[in-house]
Design an enzyme around this catalytic site. Structure first.
Site: not given
Ligand code: GLA
Length: 744
Positions: A478, A535, A615
Site C-alpha cells: 500500500w 509510524d 550468484e
C-alpha cells in the site's frame, strides 16, 4: 494492581515492572505530575516544594501565600491562557471568543483492560495484561471535559496515553490544539533524540542537549513523513546504549504531528506531543467527543537498548494483530519494481516468478505499472483495472499461473492518489484536495484524494475489496507517493476546513481497517516512497513497512539503525537489490546486500535472470539462512553494537528464549593497516557456553583464516568480546551464529 490511589496525599500511581508514574490531585484540583522513572516507593510530593517565583502568577482562590503557581509546578496536562506560560496541551475557543483551558479534576476511575479509541488505531491488551486509569478534568468556562486515559502494561514497562475531549457545555467549542500527552521532567539534564531525513535517506539520528526555550520535531505533510519521524526520545545527558534513563515517546498517528520540548526558567523540561496544531482546528458541537491519538510511553533506566527492547516487544505484541504478523512469516518475496519499473507484463512476471522460486522466494509482487494506461508515473492512478495489453488474462490469470508454479501473488496499489490523466479524475475532479481558485501543486504528477469524504473511501473500499475478492492475492503493498498540499475539502463548510487533514487520516484508518479486517489472509505492507509514513499508526494495520526507497546496503545501515531505536526489526521491509545500486550507484558485494536485508523482512528487488548461476546459488543459500534465523532476527532482542561514526556496523540478534545469537558486521570504511576488529556481544547468559555454528565472510579480498576456536563462554563473549579477522575489500561483511550449548 498496577494503579493505586492513596487518599492521604491524593496521589495516583501507575506501576510497571521497572517504572513508577505518579500524579497528585493538588490544590484546587489541579492535576500535578510528580514523577516518572525507575521504581521507588511512596508518595513523592516532597519533591516539589512551594516556590515563589517572580512573574509566575498564583491562583486567585488560593489563600496560602505565593508558593504555588501553575507556571512552576509540573503539570499532568497543561492548560492554556492561564498562569502556566510553558507549552500548552490543550487550546480551545468558545463561541464567545474565550480562548484557553483551565483544567481541574472532576472525577477519576480505574477499569480492567485497555481503553479503545474511536476511529483511531491503538494498542491492545492480550488477556488481562493491562488496566486503564481515566481522570476527567473540567474546564468551567467552556463546559469541556477532558478525559485523560492511561493504559498501564505492567509486564511491558509501557504506559499508553490518550485523551478524549467531550463538549459537555451548551455551546460550540473549537479545538485549536490537542495533545496526546504532556510529560514534565522537573529535574535533571536531558538530551532530545530525533530522527530526521529525506526521501531515500530517512531516520538519521540526531541527539542534542535540550536547550532553553523550544525545540521540536514535526510534520505538516499530511503524513508522518520521511523528514521527521514522530518517534522521539528524551534521555539523560549521560545515557548510553546500556546505561541511563530514557523515555520513548511514540505517537500512534500517521498525519501531521508535532512534539515540542521546552526547557523552562526553573530547569524543568516539558514535552508535549500530539496532532500538529498548525492549520488544525475542530468544531465540537454540544455532546460530541473528539479522541486524540494515542501516545506510547516507555521508560528504561537501562539505556537506549533497554528502551528499544521495550518498544519492540510492545509494538510487536500489542499493536500489530497476531494474525497479520503470522502472515509475514516463512515467505520471502521478490518485488518487480527495480527489476522492471513500469515495464511489467504477464510474460515478464512469469519469468520473474520462476527466477524468484530458484532463489527460494515464495511470493512474487507485481509493483507499479499493471493498471490502466500506466506506462510511466504521469498517469492512470485511480484506474485500478489491469491493463489487458500487459496482462491478457487479467490478474487472476497471472495469479493462477504463478500458483501452478508454487508461487503466491502480491500486488502494489496506491489507493489515496489520483492522476489528472485518469478516468477517475475526469469523473470526480472534486474528489482531489485542492484550494478553490488556485491550481494545486503536483507531486510526482499526481493529486491526493480527499479521504475525509465517505463517498471517496467507500469507492476505494469497493474497488480494492473487489480486486482482493476476485484474485488470489496474498500480499498488498500500500503506497502513498506524495505529501498533502492545498488541503481544502470541497465537502466541508468554511469553518470546518481546519479539520480536513485529520479527517483524511481518519478516512485512511477507516479504509485500512475495513480492508485489513475483511481480508485477514492478506499481508498488507505499508509504504510511502519508502519510509514516508513509517509510524505506529500504520503498524497497527500493516505489520511491515518498506523502510526506504534506498536499497543501497551501506545507506541502509544508517536508515535501519535509526529506525531500530523505536521500531521492531520485524517491521522493516528490506530487499536485496542489484549492484551497482540504482539509487546511489555504489557497488557492494552480494553477501553484504543480503546481510543488511536480513535485518528486516529479507526479500528481493532484482531480476534473477541478470545474475550468474553462482550468484543465484548464493542467494538460495542466503534465503535458507534467513529462514533458519528468521525467528531470532524478527522476534528476538536487537543490539546495536557500534556507534554511527565507527568504521564498521555491528548488529546482534538474541533469540527470545536466548538459545542462539546472530552477529552481523559490515565494514563501511576499509582502512590500511587497521586496528583489530573487535566487538563485545550483549544479552547472553554469562554462565552458558556458546558454540559457533556458522562463521561466514562475504566480499573479502583477503583469505580468512580458520576460527581459532568454536566454543566460547557467555561471560567471555560479553566482557572480553570477540576479535574478528581483518576484512579487506569494498564493504565486506561477516555473519556469525552462536548456539547456546550448556550451562556450566
Ligand atoms: C514508490 C515505492 C517504490 C515503488 C514505486 C512505484 O516509490 O516506494 O518501492 O513501489 O513507488 O511507483
Amino acid at each position: 494492581m498496577s494503579i493505586e490511589y492513596r487518599a492521604e496525599r491524593r496521589t495516583l500511581t501507575l506501576l510497571t515492572k521497572n517504572s513508577v508514574y505518579q500524579m497528585q490531585i493538588g490544590p484546587l484540583g489541579y492535576l500535578l505530575h510528580l514523577y516518572y522513572g525507575a521504581r521507588c516507593e511512596g508518595d513523592l510530593d516532597w519533591l516539589h516544594l512551594p516556590r515563589d517565583c517572580g512573574f509566575s502568577p498564583n491562583p486567585h482562590e488560593l489563600t496560602e501565600g505565593r508558593g504555588f503557581s501553575l507556571d512552576t509546578m509540573p503539570q499532568e496536562y497543561s492548560g492554556s491562557n492561564g498562569a502556566d506560560f510553558r507549552l500548552s496541551s490543550l487550546e480551545l475557543e468558545t463561541g464567545s471568543g474565550v480562548v484557553g483551558a483551565d483544567l481541574h479534576v472532576l472525577r477519576w476511575e480505574t477499569r480492567p483492560g485497555k481503553y479503545a479509541l474511536d476511529g483511531l488505531p491503538a494498542s491492545f491488551a492480550n488477556g488481562d495484561e493491562a488496566e486503564t486509569l481515566s481522570v476527567v478534568l473540567g474546564d468551567e468556562a467552556s463546559g469541556v471535559e477532558v478525559e485523560l486515559l492511561y493504559g498501564v502494561f505492567y509486564e511491558r514497562d509501557v504506559i499508553t496515553r490518550a485523551v478524549r475531549i467531550r463538549n459537555a457545555g451548551g455551546g460550540v467549542v473549537t479545538l485549536r490544539k490537542v495533545a496526546s500527552a504532556c510529560l514534565d521532567l522537573p529535574f535533571g539534564r536531558w538530551d532530545f533524540i530525533r530522527f530526521h531525513g529525506r526521501h531515500a535517506m530517512e531516520r538519521q539520528i540526531e541527539r542534542a542537549p535540550v536547550r532553553s526555550g523550544l525545540q521540536s520535531t514535526a510534520s505538516l505533510r499530511g503524513s508522518s513523513g520521511h523528514h521527521n519521524d514522530p518517534f522521539t526520545i528524551l534521555c539523560a545527558h549521560d545515557a548510553t546504549e546500556d546505561h541511563g534513563a530514557c523515555y520513548g515517546l511514540m505517537p500512534v498517528y500517521s498525519g501531521n504531528h508535532r512534539t515540542d520540548v521546552e526547557l523552562d526558567q526553573g530547569g524543568s523540561v516539558r514535552a508535549v506531543a500530539g496532532i500538529n496544531p498548525d492549520r488544525f482546528s475542530w468544531r465540537l458541537l454540544p455532546g460530541e467527543c473528539f479522541d486524540v491519538p494515542e501516545l506510547i510511553l516507555a521508560f528504561s533506566d537501562e539505556g537506549l537498548t533497554g528502551l528499544s527492547h521495550r518498544l519492540h516487544r510492545f509494538l510487536r505484541g500489542n499493536l500489530s494483530r497476531a494474525e497479520a504478523r503470522r502472515r509475514a512469516e516463512d515467505r520471502v518475496l521478490l518485488n518487480s519494481w527495480e527489476a522492471c519499473y513500469f515495464g511489467v507484463s504477464e510474460t515478464r512476471m512469469l519469468a520473474l516468478g520462476r527466477g524468484a522460486k530458484e532463489l527460494g522466494a515464495g511470493l512474487l509482487v507485481l509493483d507499479d505499472g499493471w493498471f490502466g494506461e500506466r506506462c510511466d508515473d504521469r498517469r492512470a492512478l485511480g484506474d485500478w483495472t489491469p491493463n489487458r495489453g500487459k496482462f491478457p488474462e487479467g490478474l487472476s490469470g497471472l495469479a493462477e499461473k504463478l500458483s501452478e508454479d508454487g508461487m503466491a501473488f502480491g500486488l502494489w496499489i496506491e489507493p489515496e492518489m489520483v492522476s489528472e490523466d485518469s478516468a477517475l479524475f475526469r469523473a470526480h475532479p472534486d474528489w482531489a484536495l485542492r484550494v478553490p481558485g488556485r491550481s494545486p501543486a503536483l507531486g510526482r504528477d499526481q493529486l491526493v484524494l480527499d479521504l475525509g469524504r465517505e463517498e471517496v473511501t467507500e469507492h476505494l473500499y469497493e474497488t480494492f475489496a473487489a480486486l482482493l475478492r476476485e484474485n488470489d492475492i496474498s500480499y498488498v503493498k500500500w503506497d502513498m507517493n506524495r505529501s498533502l498540499s492545498d488541503v481544502y475539502s470541497a465537502a466541508l463548510p468554511p469553518e470546518r476546513q481546519g479539520e480536513a487533514a485529520h479527517r483524511y487520516v481518519l478516512g485512511l484508518y477507516r479504509l485500512l481497517g475495513r480492508l485489513t479486517g475483511d481480508f485477514p489472509a492478506v499481508l498488507f505492507e505499508g509504504c510511502s516512497g519508502g519510509g514516508g509514513r513509517f509510524d505506529a499508526g500504520i503498524l497497527a494495520f500493516c505489520p511491515q513497512i518498506w523502510v526506504s526507497d534506498n536499497t543501497d546496503p551501506i545507506a541502509r545501515l544508517r536508515i535501519q539503525q535509526g529506525a531500530s531505536y523505536g521500531y521492531p526489526i520485524a517491521a522493516f521491509g528490506a530487499h536485496v537489490s542489484a549492484s551497482p545500486n540504482h539509487q546511489t550507484g555504489r557497488a557492494t558485494p552480494l553477501g553484504t546486500r543480503c546481510l543488511v536485508a536480513m535485518a528486516g523482512s529479507f526479500g528481493f528487488e532484482l531480476d534473477p535472470a541478470a545474475l550468474s548461476a553462482e550468484e543465484r546459488a548464493q542467494l538460495r543459500e542466503q534465503t535458507a539462512f534467513f529462514l533458519r534465523c528468521r525467528e531470532t532476527i524478527q522476534q528476538g532482542d536487537f543490539y546495536r553494537l557500534s556507534a554511527e561514526d565507527e568504521r564498521f556496523c555491528a548488529w546482534q540478534f538474541v533469540a527470545e528464549d536466548g538459545h542462539e545469537t546472530l552477529l552481523t558486521l559490515v565494514l563501511k570504511d576499509p582502512e590500511a593497516n587497521p586496528a583489530p576488529l573487535h566487538v563485545c556481544l550483549k544479552g547472553l547468559d554469562p554462565q552458558a557456553r556458546y558454540r559457533l555454528e556458522c562463521r561466514d565472510f562475504f566480499g573479502c579480498r583477503n583469505p580468512i583464516p580458520e576460527a581459532p576456536r568454536t566454543v566460547f563462554g557467555g561471560a567471555a563473549l560479553m566482557h572480553a568480546g570477540l576479535t574478528l579477522p581483518q576484512l579487506l575489500g569494498d564493504y565486506p561483511c561477516a555473519r556469525l551464529l552462536f548456539v547456546k550449548e550448556t550451562c556450566k
